[in-house]
Design a protein around this motif. Structure first.
Motif, PDB file in Angstrom:
ATOM      1  N   HIS A   1       0.829  -1.207   0.000  1.00 41.52           N
ATOM      2  CA  HIS A   1       0.000   0.000   0.000  1.00 41.52           C
ATOM      3  C   HIS A   1       0.864   1.258   0.000  1.00 41.52           C
ATOM      4  CE1 HIS A   1      -2.457   3.070   2.323  1.00 41.52           C
ATOM      5  NE2 HIS A   1      -3.050   2.986   1.149  1.00 41.52           N
ATOM      6  N   VAL A   2       1.916   1.274   0.791  1.00 44.41           N
ATOM      7  CA  VAL A   2       2.813   2.429   0.863  1.00 44.41           C
ATOM      8  C   VAL A   2       4.209   1.974   0.445  1.00 44.41           C
ATOM      9  CG1 VAL A   2       3.825   4.186   2.366  1.00 44.41           C
ATOM     10  CG2 VAL A   2       1.463   3.446   2.740  1.00 44.41           C
ATOM     11  N   LEU A   3       4.779   2.692  -0.527  1.00 42.13           N
ATOM     12  CA  LEU A   3       6.114   2.363  -1.016  1.00 42.13           C
ATOM     13  C   LEU A   3       6.989   3.605  -1.042  1.00 42.13           C
ATOM     14  CD1 LEU A   3       5.346   0.083  -4.086  1.00 42.13           C
ATOM     15  CD2 LEU A   3       6.041  -0.624  -1.814  1.00 42.13           C
ATOM     16  N   ASP A   4       8.281   3.392  -0.925  1.00 43.17           N
ATOM     17  CA  ASP A   4       9.274   4.460  -1.032  1.00 43.17           C
ATOM     18  C   ASP A   4       9.655   4.617  -2.503  1.00 43.17           C
ATOM     19  OD1 ASP A   4      11.454   6.159  -1.020  1.00 43.17           O
ATOM     20  OD2 ASP A   4      12.564   5.029   0.511  1.00 43.17           O
ATOM     21  N   LEU A   5       9.229   5.715  -3.115  1.00 40.78           N
ATOM     22  CA  LEU A   5       9.552   5.980  -4.516  1.00 40.78           C
ATOM     23  C   LEU A   5      10.543   7.130  -4.663  1.00 40.78           C
ATOM     24  CD1 LEU A   5       6.087   5.555  -6.286  1.00 40.78           C
ATOM     25  CD2 LEU A   5       7.870   3.857  -5.878  1.00 40.78           C
ATOM     26  N   SER A   6      11.255   7.441  -3.575  1.00 38.72           N
ATOM     27  CA  SER A   6      12.200   8.560  -3.617  1.00 38.72           C
ATOM     28  C   SER A   6      13.330   8.325  -4.623  1.00 38.72           C
ATOM     29  CB  SER A   6      12.747   8.864  -2.226  1.00 38.72           C
ATOM     30  OG  SER A   6      13.372   7.723  -1.671  1.00 38.72           O
ATOM     31  N   SER A   7      13.666   7.073  -4.894  1.00 42.95           N
ATOM     32  CA  SER A   7      14.759   6.791  -5.837  1.00 42.95           C
ATOM     33  C   SER A   7      14.387   7.113  -7.280  1.00 42.95           C
ATOM     34  CB  SER A   7      15.199   5.329  -5.720  1.00 42.95           C
ATOM     35  OG  SER A   7      14.156   4.471  -6.155  1.00 42.95           O
ATOM     36  N   VAL A   8      13.103   7.296  -7.567  1.00 39.32           N
ATOM     37  CA  VAL A   8      12.658   7.627  -8.927  1.00 39.32           C
ATOM     38  C   VAL A   8      11.986   8.994  -8.976  1.00 39.32           C
ATOM     39  CG1 VAL A   8      12.503   5.241  -9.722  1.00 39.32           C
ATOM     40  CG2 VAL A   8      10.508   6.310  -8.646  1.00 39.32           C
ATOM     41  N   GLY A   9      12.232   9.819  -7.961  1.00 38.11           N
ATOM     42  CA  GLY A   9      11.701  11.175  -7.962  1.00 38.11           C
ATOM     43  C   GLY A   9      10.403  11.363  -7.201  1.00 38.11           C
ATOM     44  N   GLY A  10       9.892  10.283  -6.617  1.00 39.91           N
ATOM     45  CA  GLY A  10       8.666  10.372  -5.822  1.00 39.91           C
ATOM     46  C   GLY A  10       8.992  10.654  -4.368  1.00 39.91           C
ATOM     47  N   HIS A  11       8.061  10.303  -3.502  1.00 44.61           N
ATOM     48  CA  HIS A  11       8.223  10.519  -2.068  1.00 44.61           C
ATOM     49  C   HIS A  11       8.445   9.188  -1.354  1.00 44.61           C
ATOM     50  CE1 HIS A  11       7.170  14.698  -2.528  1.00 44.61           C
ATOM     51  NE2 HIS A  11       6.073  14.361  -3.175  1.00 44.61           N
TER      52      HIS A  11
ATOM     53  N   THR B   1      -2.844  19.237 -10.218  1.00 41.52           N
ATOM     54  CA  THR B   1      -1.824  19.897  -9.407  1.00 41.52           C
ATOM     55  C   THR B   1      -1.587  19.114  -8.117  1.00 41.52           C
ATOM     56  OG1 THR B   1      -2.350  22.049 -10.358  1.00 41.52           O
ATOM     57  CG2 THR B   1      -1.210  22.052  -8.230  1.00 41.52           C
ATOM     58  N   TYR B   2      -2.650  18.685  -7.472  1.00 43.87           N
ATOM     59  CA  TYR B   2      -2.543  17.882  -6.252  1.00 43.87           C
ATOM     60  C   TYR B   2      -1.762  16.589  -6.523  1.00 43.87           C
ATOM     61  CZ  TYR B   2      -4.091  14.596  -2.635  1.00 43.87           C
ATOM     62  OH  TYR B   2      -4.130  13.645  -1.652  1.00 43.87           O
ATOM     63  N   MET B   3      -2.103  15.903  -7.618  1.00 43.32           N
ATOM     64  CA  MET B   3      -1.444  14.631  -7.920  1.00 43.32           C
ATOM     65  C   MET B   3       0.031  14.823  -8.267  1.00 43.32           C
ATOM     66  SD  MET B   3      -3.564  12.310  -7.161  1.00 43.32           S
ATOM     67  CE  MET B   3      -2.721  10.860  -7.790  1.00 43.32           C
ATOM     68  N   THR B   4       0.388  15.958  -8.880  1.00 44.07           N
ATOM     69  CA  THR B   4       1.807  16.196  -9.179  1.00 44.07           C
ATOM     70  C   THR B   4       2.604  16.511  -7.917  1.00 44.07           C
ATOM     71  OG1 THR B   4       1.504  18.542  -9.724  1.00 44.07           O
ATOM     72  CG2 THR B   4       1.349  16.938 -11.550  1.00 44.07           C
ATOM     73  N   HIS B   5       1.929  16.966  -6.878  1.00 46.63           N
ATOM     74  CA  HIS B   5       2.614  17.131  -5.588  1.00 46.63           C
ATOM     75  C   HIS B   5       2.814  15.772  -4.931  1.00 46.63           C
ATOM     76  CE1 HIS B   5       2.838  21.461  -5.413  1.00 46.63           C
ATOM     77  NE2 HIS B   5       1.572  21.542  -5.784  1.00 46.63           N
TER      78      HIS B   5
ATOM     79  N   PRO C   1       7.103  13.125 -10.626  1.00 48.09           N
ATOM     80  CA  PRO C   1       7.411  12.695 -12.002  1.00 48.09           C
ATOM     81  C   PRO C   1       6.253  12.841 -12.999  1.00 48.09           C
ATOM     82  CG  PRO C   1       8.437  11.194 -10.466  1.00 48.09           C
ATOM     83  CD  PRO C   1       7.535  12.107  -9.650  1.00 48.09           C
ATOM     84  N   TYR C   2       5.012  12.959 -12.517  1.00 46.18           N
ATOM     85  CA  TYR C   2       3.901  13.165 -13.459  1.00 46.18           C
ATOM     86  C   TYR C   2       4.143  14.399 -14.331  1.00 46.18           C
ATOM     87  CZ  TYR C   2       0.856   9.758 -11.051  1.00 46.18           C
ATOM     88  OH  TYR C   2       0.283   8.625 -10.515  1.00 46.18           O
ATOM     89  N   LEU C   3       4.792  15.427 -13.784  1.00 48.70           N
ATOM     90  CA  LEU C   3       5.070  16.636 -14.571  1.00 48.70           C
ATOM     91  C   LEU C   3       5.955  16.313 -15.769  1.00 48.70           C
ATOM     92  CD1 LEU C   3       5.648  19.157 -11.659  1.00 48.70           C
ATOM     93  CD2 LEU C   3       3.709  19.134 -13.252  1.00 48.70           C
ATOM     94  N   GLY C   4       6.993  15.535 -15.553  1.00 43.82           N
ATOM     95  CA  GLY C   4       7.866  15.119 -16.650  1.00 43.82           C
ATOM     96  C   GLY C   4       7.162  14.218 -17.632  1.00 43.82           C
TER      97      GLY C   4
END
Length: 165
Positions: free
Chosen positions: A33-43, A126-130, A134-137
């Motif tokens: 359910h919760v994952l660390d995506l910081s290595s790919v630009g997420g949170h 805008t909320y989802m890109t926060h 990476p959605y912006l890219g």
């Protein structure tokens, strides 16, 4: 980027996605359910749901893990496909259905879906890109407008199992 490099990246991502789905399903939603995506630009704390829909051509059930957000009690998912020029299959499949299945952690629901428009869409995007920058890219890498889908739960259903995938 060389074709061989791109193929290697796609293969690695595919293996990761398959493992994520397997873990989510086999644990009944206790894991994945919760994952660390910081290595790919997420949170570090990125939330994921599962969606279950029927293939519009095959008639087969498909389960897909997706990043999600919550806006005013509705679950929000993004049909980004990593910025590809074509829509993901799950998005095309739900267009033929009034409802889909969605699971958040250990709880699953039947849900209706809709696409927000105009100012609401802008605010939700805008909320989802926060939530996942990476959605912006992804959006800048394609000419298509990446769809944003909002799900409203209708009723509880059994949690998804490996047999559903």
């Amino acid at each position: 980027m060389a074709d061989a490099d791109a193929a290697s990246i796609r293969a690695a991502r595919g293996e990761w996605a398959d493992e994520h789905l397997r873990s989510y399903l086999e644990s009944g939603g206790a894991q994945g359910h919760v994952l660390d995506l910081s290595s790919v630009g997420g949170h570090a704390l990125t939330t994921h749901c599962l969606i279950k829909c029927v293939g519009r051509k095959s008639g087969r059930v498909h389960v897909k893990p997706l990043i999600y957000g919550n806006v005013a009690g509705e679950i929000v998912i993004v049909a980004s496909k990593g910025g590809a020029d074509d829509h993901p299959q799950w998005y095309l499949n739900i267009q033929d259905s009034e409802t889909i299945g969605v699971q958040i952690a250990t709880q699953a629901f039947e849900a209706t879906w809709r696409e927000p428009e105009d100012e609401e869409r802008h605010a939700v995007w805008t909320y989802m890109t926060h939530l996942y920058p990476p959605y912006l890219g992804y959006q800048t890498s394609t000419t298509r407008r990446i769809p944003v889908v909002m799900l409203k739960t209708v009723r509880p259903i059994p949690a998804f199992t490996p047999a559903d995938a």
